[in-house]
Enzyme design. Structure first.
Site, PDB file in Angstrom:
ATOM      1  N   ASP A  34      -5.926 -34.132 118.912  1.00  0.00           N
ATOM      2  CA  ASP A  34      -6.601 -32.842 119.066  1.00  0.00           C
ATOM      3  C   ASP A  34      -7.851 -32.998 119.941  1.00  0.00           C
ATOM      4  OD1 ASP A  34      -6.950 -30.140 118.477  1.00  0.00           O
ATOM      5  OD2 ASP A  34      -8.063 -30.520 116.621  1.00  0.00           O
TER       6      ASP A  34
ATOM      7  N   HIS B 179     -13.477 -22.338 115.618  1.00  0.00           N
ATOM      8  CA  HIS B 179     -13.442 -23.535 114.781  1.00  0.00           C
ATOM      9  C   HIS B 179     -14.442 -23.383 113.639  1.00  0.00           C
ATOM     10  CE1 HIS B 179     -12.051 -25.728 118.621  1.00  0.00           C
ATOM     11  NE2 HIS B 179     -11.015 -25.592 117.825  1.00  0.00           N
TER      12      HIS B 179
ATOM     13  N   ASN C  16      -3.377 -24.393 114.461  1.00  0.00           N
ATOM     14  CA  ASN C  16      -4.191 -25.529 114.025  1.00  0.00           C
ATOM     15  C   ASN C  16      -5.015 -25.176 112.789  1.00  0.00           C
ATOM     16  OD1 ASN C  16      -3.249 -26.660 116.356  1.00  0.00           O
ATOM     17  ND2 ASN C  16      -5.254 -26.971 117.299  1.00  0.00           N
TER      18      ASN C  16
ATOM     19  N   THR D  65     -10.445 -27.129 109.031  1.00  0.00           N
ATOM     20  CA  THR D  65     -11.513 -26.965 108.039  1.00  0.00           C
ATOM     21  C   THR D  65     -10.955 -26.758 106.626  1.00  0.00           C
ATOM     22  OG1 THR D  65     -12.877 -26.031 109.790  1.00  0.00           O
ATOM     23  CG2 THR D  65     -13.631 -25.671 107.538  1.00  0.00           C
TER      24      THR D  65
HETATM   25 ZN    ZN Z   1      -9.290 -26.605 118.261  1.00  0.00          ZN
END
Ligand code: ZN
Length: 283
Positions: A82, A180, A230, A233
């Site tokens: 990633d 993110h 994706n 967290t």
């Molecule tokens: Zn990312």
């Protein structure tokens, strides 16, 4: 079992209106728990590693550990790097057995981003490894990659088509308003761009920032062609929140295996909840 490549899995997901979950794992326990969730649902899964994790273990050691987990799994497990901004590290992961790598040149000019992608693509494709690229800048923090709200920018349709064509990438991560980390308020997502890209390019689209989006948002993005989502967290939270609760509940207990089982089942359930949403509209 017969194994499909990263690109084959994403093209199949795009064609059948579901997304392959890509979960950022950070050790053996988290990787195995995510694979168990995929095995529970009998679906493919991507084990995704951040650059920080790769540097912690070293590409050779981490690659060997994850390959073994993948080989023993009853479902197709793909190993993905990633947000790698370092061409040499991306190549090292190609050599160490990753199935796909993301070269993140999103902080660079369009032409420099394309040049970096092309270098990684040329190296990776010779070894049957595929490449994800990003355009625009996704806001938030993903391990060592930090983008402030002032620096964030969304990708446009014409630039996206140009970037995908010129870079030769296999999967495309456009900044479309997801973030993110943990969302503050409701994100403003450019669903139209996702839908337009589905028609304009064959290359599957990757959705970053999958923690904290509503089920409705996930399903809209996936119906608009998002083929890989994706999640990072949420997996970290499952791990650390469960550890905190465990120590609160059992302050005297000296049983590492029992502790690991609690962490593992929390990650397995979190991954499974996401996977269930990602495959809900499958056709
Ligand atoms: Zn990312």
């Amino acid at each position: 079992m017969k194994k499909k490549t990263f690109l084959e899995e994403l093209l199949e997901a795009k064609a059948h209106r579901y997304a392959v979950g890509a979960f950022n794992i950070f050790n053996h326990l988290s990787a195995r728990a995510v694979v168990q969730a995929a095995a529970d649902l009998d679906i493919p899964v991507i084990l995704q590693t951040s650059v920080v994790t790769v540097k912690e273990f070293g590409p050779v050691g981490l690659g060997a550990m994850l390959r073994q987990i993948a080989e023993e799994a009853p479902v197709n497990v793909l190993i993905h790097l990633d947000h790698c901004q370092d061409v040499e590290l991306a190549k090292a992961c190609v050599d160490a057995g990753w199935d796909s790598v993301m070269y993140d040149g999103s902080r660079l000019s369009m032409e420099d981003n394309i040049a970096g992608c092309r270098e990684v693509v040329a190296y990776a494709h010779r070894k049957g490894v595929q490449v994800e690229g990003e355009l625009g800048r996704i806001v938030g923090v993903e391990d060592a990659v930090k983008v402030s709200a002032d620096d964030a920018s969304l990708a446009g349709l014409e630039d996206s088509i140009y970037f995908v064509r010129e870079s030769g990438i296999d999967a495309y991560a456009p900044a479309i308003g997801t973030a993110h980390g943990v969302y503050k308020g409701t994100p403003k997502i450019n669903f139209d761009l996702a839908a337009q890209l589905k028609e304009a390019v064959d290359t599957p689209v990757v959705i970053h920032g999958g923690t904290g989006l509503s089920e409705e948002t996930f399903r809209r993005l996936i119906c608009s062609g998002g083929a890989k989502v994706n999640v990072s967290t949420a997996i970290k939270h499952a791990y650390l929140d469960t550890a905190r609760e465990y120590f609160g509940e059992f302050p005297e207990k000296i049983d590492p295996i029992d502790f690991d089982r609690h962490l593992s089942s929390a990650i397995r359930e979190t991954a499974k909840e996401h996977m269930t949403v990602f495959t809900k509209d499958r056709i």
